[in-house]
Motif scaffolding. Structure first.
Motif, PDB file in Angstrom:
ATOM      1  N   ALA A  36       0.829  -1.207   0.000  1.00  0.00           N
ATOM      2  CA  ALA A  36       0.000   0.000   0.000  1.00  0.00           C
ATOM      3  C   ALA A  36       0.864   1.257   0.000  1.00  0.00           C
ATOM      4  N   LEU A  37       1.901   1.278   0.833  1.00  0.00           N
ATOM      5  CA  LEU A  37       2.801   2.439   0.868  1.00  0.00           C
ATOM      6  C   LEU A  37       3.523   2.615  -0.458  1.00  0.00           C
ATOM      7  N   GLU A  38       4.003   1.519  -1.019  1.00  0.00           N
ATOM      8  CA  GLU A  38       4.712   1.587  -2.291  1.00  0.00           C
ATOM      9  C   GLU A  38       3.825   2.182  -3.379  1.00  0.00           C
ATOM     10  N   LEU A  39       2.591   1.714  -3.476  1.00  0.00           N
ATOM     11  CA  LEU A  39       1.671   2.223  -4.491  1.00  0.00           C
ATOM     12  C   LEU A  39       1.297   3.683  -4.232  1.00  0.00           C
ATOM     13  N   ALA A  40       1.113   4.031  -2.954  1.00  0.00           N
ATOM     14  CA  ALA A  40       0.741   5.407  -2.610  1.00  0.00           C
ATOM     15  C   ALA A  40       1.831   6.385  -2.997  1.00  0.00           C
ATOM     16  N   PHE A  41       3.089   6.064  -2.669  1.00  0.00           N
ATOM     17  CA  PHE A  41       4.196   6.962  -2.975  1.00  0.00           C
ATOM     18  C   PHE A  41       4.477   7.018  -4.472  1.00  0.00           C
ATOM     19  N   ARG A  42       4.266   5.897  -5.163  1.00  0.00           N
ATOM     20  CA  ARG A  42       4.571   5.849  -6.596  1.00  0.00           C
ATOM     21  C   ARG A  42       3.467   6.456  -7.448  1.00  0.00           C
ATOM     22  N   ASP A  43       2.213   6.117  -7.150  1.00  0.00           N
ATOM     23  CA  ASP A  43       1.108   6.487  -8.032  1.00  0.00           C
ATOM     24  C   ASP A  43       0.189   7.557  -7.464  1.00  0.00           C
ATOM     25  N   ASP A  46      -6.365   9.554  -3.839  1.00  0.00           N
ATOM     26  CA  ASP A  46      -7.217  10.584  -3.236  1.00  0.00           C
ATOM     27  C   ASP A  46      -7.821  10.101  -1.918  1.00  0.00           C
ATOM     28  N   ILE A  47      -8.323   8.856  -1.932  1.00  0.00           N
ATOM     29  CA  ILE A  47      -8.905   8.241  -0.745  1.00  0.00           C
ATOM     30  C   ILE A  47      -8.234   6.889  -0.545  1.00  0.00           C
ATOM     31  N   ALA A  48      -8.001   6.508   0.701  1.00  0.00           N
ATOM     32  CA  ALA A  48      -7.468   5.181   0.998  1.00  0.00           C
ATOM     33  C   ALA A  48      -8.409   4.453   1.948  1.00  0.00           C
ATOM     34  N   ILE A  49      -8.668   3.174   1.651  1.00  0.00           N
ATOM     35  CA  ILE A  49      -9.428   2.297   2.535  1.00  0.00           C
ATOM     36  C   ILE A  49      -8.446   1.239   3.030  1.00  0.00           C
ATOM     37  N   LEU A  50      -8.095   1.297   4.310  1.00  0.00           N
ATOM     38  CA  LEU A  50      -7.012   0.485   4.847  1.00  0.00           C
ATOM     39  C   LEU A  50      -7.504  -0.423   5.959  1.00  0.00           C
ATOM     40  N   ASP A  51      -7.242  -1.700   5.830  1.00  0.00           N
ATOM     41  CA  ASP A  51      -7.547  -2.633   6.916  1.00  0.00           C
ATOM     42  C   ASP A  51      -6.574  -2.381   8.071  1.00  0.00           C
ATOM     43  N   TRP A  52      -7.073  -2.433   9.293  1.00  0.00           N
ATOM     44  CA  TRP A  52      -6.215  -2.178  10.450  1.00  0.00           C
ATOM     45  C   TRP A  52      -5.177  -3.290  10.599  1.00  0.00           C
ATOM     46  N   GLU A  53      -5.627  -4.541  10.565  1.00  0.00           N
ATOM     47  CA  GLU A  53      -4.727  -5.674  10.787  1.00  0.00           C
ATOM     48  C   GLU A  53      -4.258  -6.230   9.445  1.00  0.00           C
ATOM     49  N   MET A  54      -3.003  -5.919   9.073  1.00  0.00           N
ATOM     50  CA  MET A  54      -2.427  -6.398   7.820  1.00  0.00           C
ATOM     51  C   MET A  54      -1.006  -6.878   8.061  1.00  0.00           C
ATOM     52  N   PRO A  55      -0.497  -7.789   7.221  1.00  0.00           N
ATOM     53  CA  PRO A  55       0.906  -8.216   7.334  1.00  0.00           C
ATOM     54  C   PRO A  55       1.858  -7.077   7.003  1.00  0.00           C
ATOM     55  N   LYS A  56       3.065  -7.196   7.499  1.00  0.00           N
ATOM     56  CA  LYS A  56       4.191  -6.287   7.211  1.00  0.00           C
ATOM     57  C   LYS A  56       3.998  -4.915   7.853  1.00  0.00           C
ATOM     58  N   LEU A  57       2.906  -4.225   7.531  1.00  0.00           N
ATOM     59  CA  LEU A  57       2.590  -2.957   8.179  1.00  0.00           C
ATOM     60  C   LEU A  57       1.099  -2.931   8.463  1.00  0.00           C
ATOM     61  N   THR A  58       0.712  -2.528   9.661  1.00  0.00           N
ATOM     62  CA  THR A  58      -0.710  -2.399   9.963  1.00  0.00           C
ATOM     63  C   THR A  58      -1.279  -1.151   9.297  1.00  0.00           C
ATOM     64  N   GLY A  59      -2.608  -1.085   9.274  1.00  0.00           N
ATOM     65  CA  GLY A  59      -3.244   0.100   8.715  1.00  0.00           C
ATOM     66  C   GLY A  59      -2.842   1.366   9.430  1.00  0.00           C
ATOM     67  N   MET A  60      -2.695   1.317  10.755  1.00  0.00           N
ATOM     68  CA  MET A  60      -2.283   2.490  11.517  1.00  0.00           C
ATOM     69  C   MET A  60      -0.856   2.904  11.174  1.00  0.00           C
ATOM     70  N   GLU A  61       0.023   1.927  10.966  1.00  0.00           N
ATOM     71  CA  GLU A  61       1.404   2.247  10.576  1.00  0.00           C
ATOM     72  C   GLU A  61       1.450   2.865   9.183  1.00  0.00           C
ATOM     73  N   VAL A  62       0.617   2.378   8.279  1.00  0.00           N
ATOM     74  CA  VAL A  62       0.532   2.962   6.939  1.00  0.00           C
ATOM     75  C   VAL A  62       0.046   4.405   7.027  1.00  0.00           C
ATOM     76  N   ILE A  63      -0.991   4.634   7.818  1.00  0.00           N
ATOM     77  CA  ILE A  63      -1.536   5.988   7.980  1.00  0.00           C
ATOM     78  C   ILE A  63      -0.467   6.940   8.502  1.00  0.00           C
ATOM     79  N   ARG A  64       0.291   6.502   9.508  1.00  0.00           N
ATOM     80  CA  ARG A  64       1.328   7.384  10.064  1.00  0.00           C
ATOM     81  C   ARG A  64       2.325   7.804   8.993  1.00  0.00           C
ATOM     82  N   GLN A  65       2.784   6.851   8.169  1.00  0.00           N
ATOM     83  CA  GLN A  65       3.775   7.193   7.151  1.00  0.00           C
ATOM     84  C   GLN A  65       3.172   8.033   6.028  1.00  0.00           C
TER      85      GLN A  65
END
Length: 291
Positions: A36-43, A46-65
């Motif tokens: 999700a982070l890779e796609l967000a930074f590359r492409d 406007d809106i993101a729908i993020l699951d809280w519990e995910m492998p590698k990075l949680t939704g909250m960790e993605v939101i922070r970055q």
């Protein structure tokens, strides 16, 4: 409207993608937080729908970055979770989420929250455009240009790519105002920007730097290629008729060029400015590369 979807469940990804497409939005799908982070930074999105519990990075960790990065900090972030306690809602909102949806998802609620998010994004984009744009010419303003140029420089250094800058000044612009009035000068500035935008490449960044001076950022361009681009712009300006109040006239421009290196943006601007004044001293309506 581009909607980033991140969930480790294939069923959820398919359901969310279908809903997003039904609304006429474009889904960008990731199967975990890192993707999700890779796609967000590359492409971008406007809106993101993020699951809280995910492998590698949680939704909250993605939101922070996402919130910390200038390119993605304005996205509308919706967190999805099976948690139903109030403390989790408070944690999500305090952590940077703009909205919160509990599982199991109700399609009508999801659509309503996406529509609300789209309205917020559109309003935010209008405000940003007003803050970043020169009202007369439609070119971005100096503050926005410097912010984007510094981001572009960081990216260029990270990927070892060339980056160049042009400074352009309309020759004898005071005489344009004196001869045709300020209304004529305004028309000349607007036409100048239109010609520059037509002559530049889609990814080049044009800015009204101040008065009759403009700047252009040229991504993935070394200074010698920049000379060719600058001369194309100069020729287009020189040969363009400006029509005002039944009268036709022309203007010319002097252009200074510099590559942007490890010494930073300010040093490159200083070199380009010196090259611009060298072009003026040499007779104007010409291109000079910083030495």
């Amino acid at each position: 409207m581009r909607v980033l979807i991140a969930d480790d469940s294939m069923v959820m990804r398919m359901m969310l993608s279908h809903c997003v497409e039904e609304m006429g939005f474009i889904p960008i799908v990731a199967q975990d937080g890192a993707e999700a982070l890779e796609l967000a930074f590359r492409d971008g999105f406007d809106i993101a729908i993020l699951d809280w519990e995910m492998p590698k990075l949680t939704g909250m960790e993605v939101i922070r970055q996402l919130k910390e990065h200038p390119r993605t900090s304005y996205g509308h972030l919706i967190l999805v979770t099976g948690r139903d306690d109030q403390s989790s809602l408070i944690q999500a909102l305090n952590g940077g989420a703009d909205d919160f949806i509990r599982k199991p998802l109700v399609p009508a609620e999801l659509v309503a929250r996406l529509r609300a998010g789209a309205r917020i994004v559109e309003m935010r984009n209008r405000i940003i455009r007003l803050a970043e744009t020169d009202p007369l010419t439609g070119a971005i303003n100096r503050r926005c240009f410097l912010e984007r140029a510094r981001i572009a420089l960081n990216d260029a250094e990270r990927h070892q790519r060339s980056l160049s800058i042009l400074l352009l000044d309309i020759d004898h612009f005071k005489s344009v105002n004196d001869t045709w009035g300020h209304a004529g000068g305004d028309v000349a500035l607007q036409r100048f920007v239109s010609v520059c935008e037509t002559s530049l490449r889609p990814n080049d960044l044009l800015c009204r730097f101040g008065g009759e001076e403009f700047a252009v950022l040229l991504p993935e361009t070394n200074p010698y290629v920049a000379v060719t681009i600058a001369d194309r712009v100069r020729t287009a300006i020189e040969t363009t008729n400006i029509n005002h109040d039944g009268i036709t006239f022309r203007v010319t421009a002097s252009i200074g060029i510099s590559g942007i290196g490890t010494d930073g943006l300010d040093a490159a601007l200083s070199r380009a400015d010196a090259a611009l004044y060298a072009a003026k001293r040499a007779g104007r309506n010409r291109v000079e590369l910083a030495r």
